[in-house]
Structure formats: structure tokens, C-alpha cells
Write a protein that holds these residues in place. Structure first.
Motif, PDB file in Angstrom:
ATOM      1  N   ILE A  25       0.839  -1.191   0.000  1.00  0.00           N
ATOM      2  CA  ILE A  25       0.000   0.000   0.000  1.00  0.00           C
ATOM      3  C   ILE A  25       0.873   1.239   0.000  1.00  0.00           C
ATOM      4  N   GLU A  26       0.249   2.367  -0.329  1.00  0.00           N
ATOM      5  CA  GLU A  26       1.018   3.582  -0.595  1.00  0.00           C
ATOM      6  C   GLU A  26       1.912   3.952   0.575  1.00  0.00           C
ATOM      7  N   THR A  27       3.070   4.511   0.288  1.00  0.00           N
ATOM      8  CA  THR A  27       4.022   4.866   1.330  1.00  0.00           C
ATOM      9  C   THR A  27       3.620   6.168   1.990  1.00  0.00           C
ATOM     10  N   GLY A  28       4.280   6.441   3.114  1.00  0.00           N
ATOM     11  CA  GLY A  28       4.018   7.694   3.809  1.00  0.00           C
ATOM     12  C   GLY A  28       2.951   7.574   4.875  1.00  0.00           C
ATOM     13  N   MET A  29       2.369   6.371   5.072  1.00  0.00           N
ATOM     14  CA  MET A  29       1.358   6.208   6.105  1.00  0.00           C
ATOM     15  C   MET A  29       2.048   6.152   7.474  1.00  0.00           C
ATOM     16  N   VAL A  30       1.383   6.678   8.475  1.00  0.00           N
ATOM     17  CA  VAL A  30       1.905   6.619   9.831  1.00  0.00           C
ATOM     18  C   VAL A  30       0.839   6.051  10.736  1.00  0.00           C
ATOM     19  N   SER A  31       1.250   5.542  11.891  1.00  0.00           N
ATOM     20  CA  SER A  31       0.323   4.838  12.767  1.00  0.00           C
ATOM     21  C   SER A  31      -0.803   5.729  13.257  1.00  0.00           C
ATOM     22  N   SER A  32      -0.559   7.026  13.368  1.00  0.00           N
ATOM     23  CA  SER A  32      -1.611   7.908  13.872  1.00  0.00           C
ATOM     24  C   SER A  32      -2.773   8.021  12.904  1.00  0.00           C
ATOM     25  N   ASN A  33      -2.550   7.608  11.630  1.00  0.00           N
ATOM     26  CA  ASN A  33      -3.633   7.695  10.656  1.00  0.00           C
ATOM     27  C   ASN A  33      -4.628   6.548  10.778  1.00  0.00           C
ATOM     28  N   LEU A  34      -4.286   5.505  11.525  1.00  0.00           N
ATOM     29  CA  LEU A  34      -5.209   4.395  11.735  1.00  0.00           C
ATOM     30  C   LEU A  34      -6.145   4.757  12.880  1.00  0.00           C
ATOM     31  N   VAL A  35      -7.423   4.852  12.575  1.00  0.00           N
ATOM     32  CA  VAL A  35      -8.417   5.208  13.595  1.00  0.00           C
ATOM     33  C   VAL A  35      -8.995   3.923  14.166  1.00  0.00           C
ATOM     34  N   VAL A  36      -8.706   3.653  15.427  1.00  0.00           N
ATOM     35  CA  VAL A  36      -9.228   2.461  16.105  1.00  0.00           C
ATOM     36  C   VAL A  36     -10.514   2.848  16.816  1.00  0.00           C
ATOM     37  N   LEU A  37     -11.595   2.141  16.494  1.00  0.00           N
ATOM     38  CA  LEU A  37     -12.904   2.446  17.062  1.00  0.00           C
ATOM     39  C   LEU A  37     -13.116   1.656  18.350  1.00  0.00           C
TER      40      LEU A  37
ATOM     41  N   LEU B 207     -22.033  -6.617  10.954  1.00  0.00           N
ATOM     42  CA  LEU B 207     -20.631  -6.736  11.354  1.00  0.00           C
ATOM     43  C   LEU B 207     -20.057  -5.350  11.637  1.00  0.00           C
ATOM     44  N   PRO B 208     -19.594  -5.097  12.870  1.00  0.00           N
ATOM     45  CA  PRO B 208     -19.110  -3.752  13.207  1.00  0.00           C
ATOM     46  C   PRO B 208     -17.714  -3.482  12.657  1.00  0.00           C
ATOM     47  N   LEU B 209     -17.468  -2.231  12.310  1.00  0.00           N
ATOM     48  CA  LEU B 209     -16.143  -1.791  11.880  1.00  0.00           C
ATOM     49  C   LEU B 209     -15.262  -1.629  13.114  1.00  0.00           C
ATOM     50  N   LEU B 210     -14.051  -2.214  13.091  1.00  0.00           N
ATOM     51  CA  LEU B 210     -13.141  -2.135  14.232  1.00  0.00           C
ATOM     52  C   LEU B 210     -12.165  -0.969  14.120  1.00  0.00           C
ATOM     53  N   ALA B 211     -11.711  -0.696  12.899  1.00  0.00           N
ATOM     54  CA  ALA B 211     -10.747   0.389  12.692  1.00  0.00           C
ATOM     55  C   ALA B 211     -10.751   0.752  11.210  1.00  0.00           C
TER      56      ALA B 211
END
Length: 641
Positions: free
Chosen positions: A326-338, A409-413
Motif C-alpha cells: 500500500i502507498e508509502t508515507g502512512m503513519v500509525s496515527s492515521n489508523l483510527v481504532v474504534l 458486522l461492526p467496523l473495528l478500525a
């Protein structure tokens, strides 16, 4: 010659029947009188007199279809009373309703009712859904509500209720409790947290610490209560007051302990720093080799992608082994955990490092099976070019997270960038309805009862989501048999709700809804007419699913021109309707379900009408399918006895 009957015996029987018959009649009359009293207090001055309205002594609530009343299939007992958005200005007469011993649903939301919610509401023992939101009720929420052990959902939001919330711990099956926008005080009561899927007590005057078990519901469920504290709210709870006597006797010991602890912590920090520098130096030496391997792996992955066939409704012939492409430049803060304990500490790096198997490829994205180091197995949906802005997508995901149903089915993140989006779900191992139907054609068992159970549960779930998200205009958008999954108990579960915008469906031939969706480019629109059309597309898609269940034929992306809806309509027009049904169903042992199969076929045909305005709403579809399932269950019980 036969003996003449004893005159005394005959007289006795006449007297007995003369008492029994009026008693049986009086019981029905008592229910009718109670319902009329209930309506008179609900709207004391302006009760409608239209014959279609009912609610009078000269008609029957079940036989004559009183407005807002639904009865069980035997038309003998009242099951639901739904009188929403009707402008009623009176009071709630719960004492009269208590005569309806089998009443399951009471919905009076969005009226102008006032006064108290009576304690007699606790006498309606069969209630499972209680909706009183959007009125002007005042006073306490009666303690008797906690005695309604069959309750699944309670909504008293948007009133003027005050006092403490009752203890709901005895209601073990409670799924949803909404009491926002009132004036409740005191602490949050006990709930059976293991079953609760939806909780909102925001905008009240509640106080105290939020129980840890419900902190996963998110800040929106508790905001607007200045005196509430603890996660997920930002204001932390004050520490408990210190014990003064202990403080005096242990003051010198505490000071010594603090000094020693400081030295220990300092030493640990120094060791950690040294370890960090060593690891960094070691990784720096490995970095050129890793970069070369990663580049080679990406090149191989691209080559495999060029050679691999397209996915057909969940069937794929190849696998990938990571998400690192997947595209580069992603950081962990961009993952939204619900709000889910399953992935509470999930980081973006965890997804990138974990083995990922490609299990499905479609026109709009791919699905991966990802196993984390902890052993948790996730399903990660990867979508490109969705046609919705990052801000709108973020709002949509958070809105969907607020609306929960056991069969959705609920979305987790989730992760969202300009070109690419990732959705994280729990991985369900028992496959999809699409695969189940294909398996039934190979001789695997998928009987009528199981198919009717899928229809009823998914209809109920879809109707609930439509109702809760009507204002937002968010429909499913991509409903098909491959998006209906089975959990560990083989119960059906609706997946990928609300991910696709409607324009993606316009190009799908089997939806047949191009005319109505011409101006409907964004599924998140709040325009009522657009939202209406959007939900009608879901109705059409659900009708196709019903036809798949009845015929055993599945809709595929490459169906070589086969149009299931057109084929069914042509067979029905030729009056060979029985030929429509799956042969597996018709040859099922002890099959006596043809009448119910015909009824479900009629529901399906109403759903797939070419004119969207002639299609049923999903709430109507849910009532019909659930009624058929209840009739089926009673039939099984009767035959077994």
C-alpha cells in the motif's frame, strides 16, 4: 333404543355454556375497551373518526387493521403498536396497555406527549422494544422498567425526564439504551455490559466515574455531563481522599521510598537508552539489505497481480502475503481504532507486519485475511478511488460506529488517505451466503428453515440500519449475497454496510435502478428524496438476495447475460411459478413449506419492482419475513408435538 338424556344434566350444560360464552367474549371486549381508552388519553380531543383509522368499539384491532396496530399471524392478539410522528398531545395510559399481555413493541416517538411515564409500564411483561423519544415526558423513568426482562431496546431520549436512571442489570438481553438529551442525575446505573451494543446518556446531569466496561462506547455517548469523569472523556476523576492517619505514620517511609524509586527509575532509563542505541545501530546495518528485499518483493507482487484473474463474488485463485504494497508515507496515527476490545491497541505497523492472504478481489477493492501476532484474525478491506472526500469518509465511519445491530458486522478500525482506504473487521470463518448457495447446488445441506432465518435476520438488520441512518442518508450501498457472512454460530451477519457510494451501484446491471439513481451521486447526502432513492436501491438488492435464496441461483459479476430478476418474472408470468424454486427445497424431506415459499416470493417481487416508488420499505419487508419465520417456527413446534 337409546336412553333419553337426563333433563337435569341438560339444564346444567346449558347454564355452564351460558356463562362460558359471555366470558370468552368479554375478554376480547376488555382488550378493545382498554385500547380505546389508551387512544382517548393519547389524543383526548381530536381522535380521528376515519373508518380506516379504527380504534373504536365497532371494529376489531386485528381483523379491521387499526392504524399503527400489528397482530400475530392468527389475528387474535395484538403484537405491535407503532404510532410515530402523529402529533399526539395527550398522556401515556400504560395501565390500559397492560391488558395486552403479548404486546412486544410500543413506539410513540416524535409526538408531543406530556406527563409522567406511568409505573404500570412494568406490567407489559412481553415488551421487547420501547420507543418514547422525542416527546415532553417529565418526572422519573419508573423503576418498573427494570422489571421488563424481555426488553431489547429502550429509547427515552429527547424528553424532560429527571431523577436517577433505574438499575438495568436484571435485563440481561438489553442491546440498546438511549436516554440522551434529558435531565437525569446521579451515577450511571448497572448494565449487563456483555450484551450492550448501543448506549447514549449524553447531555444530562449525570455524575461520577464512567464504569470501565462501558468506556469503549466513546466520548459521544457521555458528553454534555459536566460532572462525569474518566475515559473516554478528557476530564479525569479526582483521586480518592488520602487516609490522614496513615499519612502521618508513614510520611518518613514514603519519602525514603520515593528517593530510592527515583534512583531506580533513572537507572532503568539509562539502560533503555543504551539498548535503544544498540538496536538502532544494528538495524542501520541491515537497512540496505532489507530495502533491496522489499523492492524485489514488491516487483514480484506487481507481476502476480498482472497475471491473476479477477475475483468473482468472493472466489479468488491467488494469495498475497503482506499489506506492504500500500502507498508509502502512512503513519500509525492515521489508523483510527474504534470502540472494540478486539483491537484496542492495534497499530498501523501491526497490519503491515502481519501475514496477509488475499481472499477476495472485486471491482472496487480487495479483501485480505490478516493474522496478528496475538493470534487475532482480521478481515481488511482495501478500497481505491471510492469517490468520497477524506473528511466525508471519516464522518461516515464514525456515524456508522454509533449505530450497532447484532446482525451487522461492526467496523473495528479504518485508515483513510486521498487515494486509498482500509477497513478492519473481525474475520468470520464460516464463509458467505454466496458460497453457501453454491455449495447447496453441489449437494451440501442448506434447508428452507436456514434460508428463511437468513431472510428474516438480514431484513430486520437492514430495516434497523435504515431507520437509524435515515437522516444521514447512509444505506448499505453494496448489498449482495457475498456480503452476508456467517458467524461462529452460523447466524447471518451483514458486512460492509455503508462503504460504497451509490454511484458504484449504477453500473451493476442486476440493480436495474439507473433511472432513479441518475442524480444520486453521493450516498451520504442529507437530501430526503435522494436518501429515499438510496434506501430503495437496498430494497431492490435485498429482493435479489431473496430470489437467490428461493431459486438457489446466485448473481455473479460475469453471469454471461443471465438476469435473475427477468428470468423469475418470466416464469411467474407463464404461471409455472413452482419451477422457480430450488429443487433442493422442493425435494426436502417432509416439505410442507410451499405456501410460505410463495409468500416470500411475492415479497421478493415487490422489492425488485422496476419502479422504486412501488417497492416496499425495508421495515415492511422485515415485518413480512419475520412473520413468515414465526409461522414456520410454530409449524415445527406443532409437528414435533
Amino acid at each position: 333404543m337409546g336412553r333419553n338424556p337426563n333433563p337435569i344434566w341438560v339444564l346444567f350444560m346449558v347454564v355452564v355454556f351460558s356463562f362460558l360464552l359471555p366470558m370468552a367474549y368479554t375478554e376480547d371486549e376488555e382488550v378493545k375497551q382498554a385500547m380505546v381508552r389508551f387512544m382517548e388519553k393519547l389524543e383526548p380531543k381530536n381522535t380521528p373518526t376515519d373508518m380506516n383509522w379504527g380504534w373504536n368499539f365497532s371494529s376489531d384491532p386485528c381483523i379491521d387493521n387499526w392504524y399503527g396496530v400489528q397482530c400475530y399471524s392468527g389475528k387474535k392478539f395484538v403484537k405491535n403498536i407503532v404510532l410515530e410522528d402523529s402529533g399526539f398531545t395527550g398522556t401515556l395510559d400504560a395501565a390500559s396497555l397492560s391488558t395486552l399481555q403479548l404486546l412486544q413493541v410500543l413506539s410513540l416517538k416524535n409526538n408531543n406527549l406530556h406527563g409522567l411515564i406511568p409505573e404500570e409500564i412494568g406490567m407489559c411483561k412481553a415488551l421487547s422494544l420501547l420507543y418514547l423519544s422525542g416527546n415532553n415526558f417529565s418526572g422519573d423513568l419508573p423503576l418498573s422498567v427494570s422489571l421488563l426482562v424481555n426488553l431489547k431496546r429502550v429509547d427515552v431520549s429527547g424528553n424532560n425526564l429527571s431523577g436517577d436512571l433505574p438499575d438495568m442489570s436484571h435485563i440481561t438481553g438489553l442491546i440498546s439504551f438511549r436516554a440522551q438529551n434529558n435531565e437525569f442525575t446521579g451515577e450511571i446505573p448497572n448494565f449487563v455490559f456483555s450484551n450492550l451494543l448501543d448506549l447514549n446518556v449524553s447531555n444530562n446531569n449525570l455524575q461520577g466515574r464512567i464504569p470501565e466496561e462501558i468506556s469503549l462506547f466513546g466520548a459521544d455517548s457521555f458528553s454534555g455531563n459536566p460532572n462525569l469523569c474518566g475515559p473516554p472523556l478528557e476530564n479525569s476523576c479526582p483521586p480518592p481522599p488520602p487516609a490522614t492517619e496513615k499519612k502521618k505514620t508513614t510520611k518518613s517511609f514514603s519519602r525514603s521510598l520515593a528517593i530510592c524509586s527515583g534512583y531506580v527509575i533513572l537507572g532503568v532509563l539509562i539502560l533503555l537508552y543504551l539498548a535503544f542505541k544498540i538496536v538502532k545501530l544494528f538495524n542501520a546495518r541491515k537497512e540496505p539489505l532489507n530495502a533491496e528485499k522489499k523492492e524485489e518483493a514488491e516487483e514480484v507482487s506487481k507481476e502476480k497481480t498482472r497475471e491473476s484473474p479477477s475475483e468473482v463474488n468472493g472466489t479468488v485463485t491467488r494469495s498475497e502475503y503482506s499489506l506492504s504494497s500500500i502507498e508509502t508515507g502512512m503513519v500509525s496515527s492515521n489508523l483510527v481504532v474504534l470502540t472494540s476490545p478486539v483491537v484496542r491497541t492495534l497499530r498501523f505497523e501491526d497490519l503491515l507486519k502481519a501475514p496477509a492472504e488475499l481472499v477476495g478481489r472485486g471491482k472496487h477493492g480487495s479483501m485480505y485475511k490478516v493474522m496478528l501476532e496475538s493470534g487475532v484474525v482480521l478481515a481488511v478491506k482495501r478500497i481505491k478511488d471510492l469517490g468520497i472526500s477524506k473528511q466525508d469518509f471519516d464522518k461516515r465511519m464514525h456515524k456508522l460506529n454509533q449505530v450497532k445491530h447484532p446482525c451487522v458486522l461492526p467496523l473495528l478500525a479504518f485508515y483513510c488517505s486521498l487515494q486509498e482506504k482500509l477497513l478492519v473487521y473481525e474475520f468470520l470463518h464460516n464463509g458467505s451466503l454466496f458460497k453457501m448457495l453454491r455449495g447447496s447446488q453441489s449437494g451440501k445441506t442448506f434447508d428452507w428453515g436456514s434460508r428463511l432465518n437468513v431472510a428474516a435476520n438480514i431484513a430486520e438488520a437492514l430495516a434497523y440500519m435504515h431507520e437509524e441512518l435515515r437522516e444521514s442518508g447512509i444505506a448499505h450501498g453494496n448489498l449482495k449475497s457475498s456480503n452476508i457472512l456467517f458467524d461462529k454460530n452460523m447466524d447471518p451477519c451483514l458486512s460492509e454496510y455503508g462503504l460504497m457510494v451509490v454511484e458504484n451501484q449504477e453500473k451493476s446491471a442486476f440493480y436495474g435502478d439507473q433511472s432513479s439513481m441518475k442524480n444520486n451521486r453521493n450516498n451520504s447526502s442529507r437530501n430526503p428524496s435522494e436518501a429515499y432513492s438510496t434506501f430503495k436501491v437496498d430494497t431492490y438488492a435485498f429482493g435479489v438476495v431473496l430470489l437467490e435464496l428461493l431459486t438457489g441461483k446466485v448473481v455473479q459479476n460475469n453471469n454471461n447475460g443471465f438476469d435473475l430478476v427477468r428470468w423469475v418474472n418470466s416464469v411467474v408470468r407463464e404461471e409455472w411459478t413452482v419451477e422457480v424454486f430450488d429443487k433442493c427445497l422442493m425435494t426436502e424431506e417432509g416439505n410442507n413449506n410451499e405456501e410460505r415459499m410463495m409468500s416470500l416470493l411475492h415479497v421478493a417481487l415487490k422489492c425488485v419492482s422496476r419502479n422504486p416508488n412501488e417497492r416496499l420499505s425495508m421495515s415492511e419487508v422485515a415485518v413480512m419475513t419475520i412473520s413468515l419465520k414465526e409461522e414456520q417456527d410454530r409449524s415445527i413446534t406443532f409437528n414435533s408435538s
